[in-house]
Motif scaffolding. Structure first.
Motif, PDB file in Angstrom:
ATOM      1  N   GLN A  54      20.515 -50.319 -22.174  1.00 41.35           N
ATOM      2  CA  GLN A  54      21.118 -49.718 -23.366  1.00 41.35           C
ATOM      3  C   GLN A  54      22.464 -49.062 -23.058  1.00 41.35           C
ATOM      4  OE1 GLN A  54      18.050 -47.063 -24.701  1.00 41.35           O
ATOM      5  NE2 GLN A  54      16.760 -48.697 -25.507  1.00 41.35           N
ATOM      6  N   LEU A  55      22.676 -48.705 -21.780  1.00 43.14           N
ATOM      7  CA  LEU A  55      23.918 -48.038 -21.379  1.00 43.14           C
ATOM      8  C   LEU A  55      24.965 -49.012 -20.845  1.00 43.14           C
ATOM      9  CD1 LEU A  55      22.402 -44.941 -19.507  1.00 43.14           C
ATOM     10  CD2 LEU A  55      23.665 -44.880 -21.664  1.00 43.14           C
ATOM     11  N   ALA A  56      24.633 -50.289 -20.779  1.00 41.43           N
ATOM     12  CA  ALA A  56      25.521 -51.255 -20.131  1.00 41.43           C
ATOM     13  C   ALA A  56      26.903 -51.323 -20.784  1.00 41.43           C
ATOM     14  CB  ALA A  56      24.873 -52.641 -20.127  1.00 41.43           C
ATOM     15  N   GLY A  57      26.985 -51.102 -22.088  1.00 42.22           N
ATOM     16  CA  GLY A  57      28.275 -51.164 -22.774  1.00 42.22           C
ATOM     17  C   GLY A  57      28.977 -49.824 -22.893  1.00 42.22           C
ATOM     18  N   GLU A  58      28.399 -48.768 -22.344  1.00 39.85           N
ATOM     19  CA  GLU A  58      28.997 -47.428 -22.426  1.00 39.85           C
ATOM     20  C   GLU A  58      30.352 -47.406 -21.715  1.00 39.85           C
ATOM     21  OE1 GLU A  58      30.224 -44.176 -23.215  1.00 39.85           O
ATOM     22  OE2 GLU A  58      28.112 -44.201 -23.841  1.00 39.85           O
ATOM     23  N   GLU A  59      31.400 -46.985 -22.435  1.00 38.76           N
ATOM     24  CA  GLU A  59      32.753 -47.013 -21.868  1.00 38.76           C
ATOM     25  C   GLU A  59      33.133 -45.732 -21.151  1.00 38.76           C
ATOM     26  OE1 GLU A  59      35.272 -48.044 -25.114  1.00 38.76           O
ATOM     27  OE2 GLU A  59      34.476 -50.080 -25.291  1.00 38.76           O
ATOM     28  N   ARG A  60      32.362 -44.672 -21.343  1.00 39.95           N
ATOM     29  CA  ARG A  60      32.639 -43.418 -20.645  1.00 39.95           C
ATOM     30  C   ARG A  60      32.011 -43.428 -19.250  1.00 39.95           C
ATOM     31  NH1 ARG A  60      30.089 -39.687 -25.234  1.00 39.95           N
ATOM     32  NH2 ARG A  60      28.623 -41.417 -25.083  1.00 39.95           N
ATOM     33  N   THR A  61      32.556 -42.640 -18.330  1.00 41.86           N
ATOM     34  CA  THR A  61      31.908 -42.450 -17.036  1.00 41.86           C
ATOM     35  C   THR A  61      30.514 -41.875 -17.262  1.00 41.86           C
ATOM     36  OG1 THR A  61      34.005 -42.087 -15.876  1.00 41.86           O
ATOM     37  CG2 THR A  61      32.028 -41.164 -14.854  1.00 41.86           C
ATOM     38  N   MET A  62      29.529 -42.440 -16.584  1.00 39.82           N
ATOM     39  CA  MET A  62      28.138 -41.990 -16.736  1.00 39.82           C
ATOM     40  C   MET A  62      27.714 -41.184 -15.514  1.00 39.82           C
ATOM     41  SD  MET A  62      26.552 -45.517 -18.281  1.00 39.82           S
ATOM     42  CE  MET A  62      27.648 -46.547 -17.284  1.00 39.82           C
ATOM     43  N   VAL A  63      27.052 -40.059 -15.754  1.00 36.14           N
ATOM     44  CA  VAL A  63      26.642 -39.159 -14.678  1.00 36.14           C
ATOM     45  C   VAL A  63      25.121 -39.009 -14.731  1.00 36.14           C
ATOM     46  CG1 VAL A  63      26.959 -36.892 -13.623  1.00 36.14           C
ATOM     47  CG2 VAL A  63      28.814 -37.909 -14.971  1.00 36.14           C
ATOM     48  N   PHE A  64      24.484 -39.181 -13.571  1.00 36.32           N
ATOM     49  CA  PHE A  64      23.030 -39.125 -13.488  1.00 36.32           C
ATOM     50  C   PHE A  64      22.612 -38.198 -12.346  1.00 36.32           C
ATOM     51  CE2 PHE A  64      24.388 -43.312 -14.839  1.00 36.32           C
ATOM     52  CZ  PHE A  64      23.561 -43.634 -15.900  1.00 36.32           C
ATOM     53  N   TYR A  65      21.442 -37.587 -12.488  1.00 33.23           N
ATOM     54  CA  TYR A  65      20.758 -36.975 -11.361  1.00 33.23           C
ATOM     55  C   TYR A  65      19.681 -37.965 -10.904  1.00 33.23           C
ATOM     56  CZ  TYR A  65      22.725 -32.314 -12.387  1.00 33.23           C
ATOM     57  OH  TYR A  65      23.558 -31.250 -12.584  1.00 33.23           O
ATOM     58  N   GLU A  66      19.369 -37.956  -9.609  1.00 34.98           N
ATOM     59  CA  GLU A  66      18.289 -38.824  -9.137  1.00 34.98           C
ATOM     60  C   GLU A  66      17.568 -38.204  -7.948  1.00 34.98           C
ATOM     61  OE1 GLU A  66      15.799 -40.469  -9.637  1.00 34.98           O
ATOM     62  OE2 GLU A  66      16.811 -42.236 -10.448  1.00 34.98           O
ATOM     63  N   ALA A  67      16.279 -38.455  -7.882  1.00 38.77           N
ATOM     64  CA  ALA A  67      15.462 -37.983  -6.769  1.00 38.77           C
ATOM     65  C   ALA A  67      15.747 -38.843  -5.538  1.00 38.77           C
ATOM     66  CB  ALA A  67      13.984 -38.061  -7.139  1.00 38.77           C
ATOM     67  N   PRO A  68      15.735 -38.253  -4.343  1.00 41.10           N
ATOM     68  CA  PRO A  68      16.097 -39.018  -3.139  1.00 41.10           C
ATOM     69  C   PRO A  68      15.211 -40.233  -2.875  1.00 41.10           C
ATOM     70  CG  PRO A  68      15.223 -36.839  -2.574  1.00 41.10           C
ATOM     71  CD  PRO A  68      15.478 -36.834  -4.040  1.00 41.10           C
ATOM     72  N   HIS A  69      13.919 -40.135  -3.189  1.00 38.89           N
ATOM     73  CA  HIS A  69      13.034 -41.264  -2.893  1.00 38.89           C
ATOM     74  C   HIS A  69      13.209 -42.418  -3.880  1.00 38.89           C
ATOM     75  CE1 HIS A  69      10.764 -38.913  -5.877  1.00 38.89           C
ATOM     76  NE2 HIS A  69      10.133 -40.031  -6.182  1.00 38.89           N
ATOM     77  N   ARG A  70      13.978 -42.204  -4.962  1.00 36.28           N
ATOM     78  CA  ARG A  70      14.209 -43.271  -5.941  1.00 36.28           C
ATOM     79  C   ARG A  70      15.649 -43.778  -5.946  1.00 36.28           C
ATOM     80  NH1 ARG A  70      11.002 -39.997  -9.722  1.00 36.28           N
ATOM     81  NH2 ARG A  70      12.953 -39.285 -10.676  1.00 36.28           N
ATOM     82  N   VAL A  71      16.532 -43.154  -5.191  1.00 41.20           N
ATOM     83  CA  VAL A  71      17.963 -43.431  -5.358  1.00 41.20           C
ATOM     84  C   VAL A  71      18.314 -44.880  -5.028  1.00 41.20           C
ATOM     85  CG1 VAL A  71      18.601 -42.606  -3.026  1.00 41.20           C
ATOM     86  CG2 VAL A  71      20.298 -42.606  -4.876  1.00 41.20           C
ATOM     87  N   ALA A  72      17.725 -45.457  -3.981  1.00 43.51           N
ATOM     88  CA  ALA A  72      18.062 -46.841  -3.626  1.00 43.51           C
ATOM     89  C   ALA A  72      17.611 -47.805  -4.719  1.00 43.51           C
ATOM     90  CB  ALA A  72      17.417 -47.204  -2.288  1.00 43.51           C
ATOM     91  N   ASP A  73      16.390 -47.622  -5.221  1.00 44.92           N
ATOM     92  CA  ASP A  73      15.897 -48.487  -6.297  1.00 44.92           C
ATOM     93  C   ASP A  73      16.742 -48.329  -7.561  1.00 44.92           C
ATOM     94  OD1 ASP A  73      13.887 -49.485  -4.705  1.00 44.92           O
ATOM     95  OD2 ASP A  73      12.347 -48.125  -5.486  1.00 44.92           O
ATOM     96  N   THR A  74      17.173 -47.099  -7.838  1.00 45.35           N
ATOM     97  CA  THR A  74      18.002 -46.864  -9.025  1.00 45.35           C
ATOM     98  C   THR A  74      19.348 -47.566  -8.904  1.00 45.35           C
ATOM     99  OG1 THR A  74      16.934 -44.771  -9.606  1.00 45.35           O
ATOM    100  CG2 THR A  74      19.204 -45.074 -10.343  1.00 45.35           C
ATOM    101  N   LEU A  75      19.958 -47.523  -7.734  1.00 43.14           N
ATOM    102  CA  LEU A  75      21.237 -48.215  -7.543  1.00 43.14           C
ATOM    103  C   LEU A  75      21.077 -49.721  -7.686  1.00 43.14           C
ATOM    104  CD1 LEU A  75      22.694 -46.085  -4.630  1.00 43.14           C
ATOM    105  CD2 LEU A  75      23.698 -46.332  -6.907  1.00 43.14           C
ATOM    106  N   ASP A  76      19.960 -50.268  -7.197  1.00 41.20           N
ATOM    107  CA  ASP A  76      19.691 -51.698  -7.405  1.00 41.20           C
ATOM    108  C   ASP A  76      19.575 -52.008  -8.894  1.00 41.20           C
ATOM    109  OD1 ASP A  76      19.676 -52.359  -4.708  1.00 41.20           O
ATOM    110  OD2 ASP A  76      17.512 -52.113  -4.484  1.00 41.20           O
TER     111      ASP A  76
END
Length: 279
Positions: free
Chosen positions: A151-173
């Motif tokens: 749903q955020l793929a077309g967002e034109e603004r810079t997107m900022v997220f928080y993420e837990a360390p054990h999920r960060v690699a999966d989230t980047l994928d």
């Protein structure tokens, strides 16, 4: 002279205790009560600044009775300060119900500004910051996370997220899958602490970099992703719009665009971008 009677929403350091502002120290020292996300965690801060104000736990799982007791003390004329474990309360941290109830009761709510992890990260990231969207934590489950990112793929603004360390690699994928592997992104980790890290790279490279170094999967993490490129507005004919609207009522935009492309012969990417604009 101490603070006036009110609920004070007090920002605390996100790592380096030298970032504590003098006004915050004064408010915490002079308050009648401090509502803290974790009283044990806050003891280090209190010891460092010689604060001996009574602490009470207040977090997302606190019941309505805890909120009511704090409100009662405020209505009795006492001063209460609200803090989280680090940074600014209510920014992906507890406090909303208490602040809302205080305002509903006509109690003054006073912010005491200070550290905020996503603001600090964005200020030093090197991504556009004139317009941005703070998305906080993504859903923990992979399916819900993928749908949110789609749903955020077309967002034109810079997107900022928080993420837990054990999920960060999966989230980047997942971000590379949803936004494209070449979309520029920055990871900011352990801000203001000894191992503070900023690293900018295309999403696929950033995901590989994080996976290759377990140290990058530790600590407090902010992820920032450049917004989508603004595309020249391709318009759809009425029939293609009708088909997309019918399909999007039952399907996510990506799948709806794929099916609509087979029906109408219109380019799938054009249909997908149109679908995102309707959200």
């Amino acid at each position: 002279m101490g603070p006036d009677q009110a609920l004070y929403v007090v920002a605390t350091p996100i790592g380096n205790l030298a970032d504590m502002v003098p006004r915050a120290v004064e408010v915490l020292q002079c308050a009648d009560l401090v509502a803290a996300e974790d009283t044990r965690h806050s003891q280090r801060l209190f010891s460092h600044f010689d604060i001996d104000t009574p602490l009470v736990a207040y977090h997302d799982h606190s019941d309505d009775q805890r909120t009511a007791r704090i409100i009662e003390r405020l209505e009795a004329g006492e001063t209460v300060a609200l803090i989280s474990d680090a940074g600014t309360p209510l920014i992906s941290d507890p406090g909303y119900r208490l602040v809302r109830e205080a305002r509903n009761r006509g109690i003054r709510v006073v912010p005491v500004p200070g550290a905020c992890a996503f603001v600090a990260a964005l200020s030093a990231a090197g991504l556009p910051s004139d317009r941005f969207t703070f998305e906080g934590f993504l859903p923990a489950k992979s399916g819900a996370r993928a749908r949110t990112l789609e749903q955020l793929a077309g967002e034109e603004r810079t997107m900022v997220f928080y993420e837990a360390p054990h999920r960060v690699a999966d989230t980047l994928d997942a971000m590379a899958e949803a936004f494209g592997e070449h979309r520029e992104a920055v990871i900011a980790r352990e801000l203001t602490k000894a191992f503070e890290t900023f690293h900018m790279a295309p999403l696929a490279e950033l995901a590989a970099w994080v996976r290759a170094d377990s140290n990058q999967q530790r600590g407090e993490i902010v992820l920032m992703v450049r917004g989508a490129e603004r595309k020249a507005g391709a318009t759809l004919d009425d029939e293609s719009q009708r088909v997309m609207k019918l399909l999007m009522a039952e399907l996510p935009p990506k799948r709806a665009a794929a099916v609509a492309a087979e029906i109408t012969g219109v380019n799938k990417k054009v249909l997908y971008n149109w679908g995102l604009e309707q959200k």
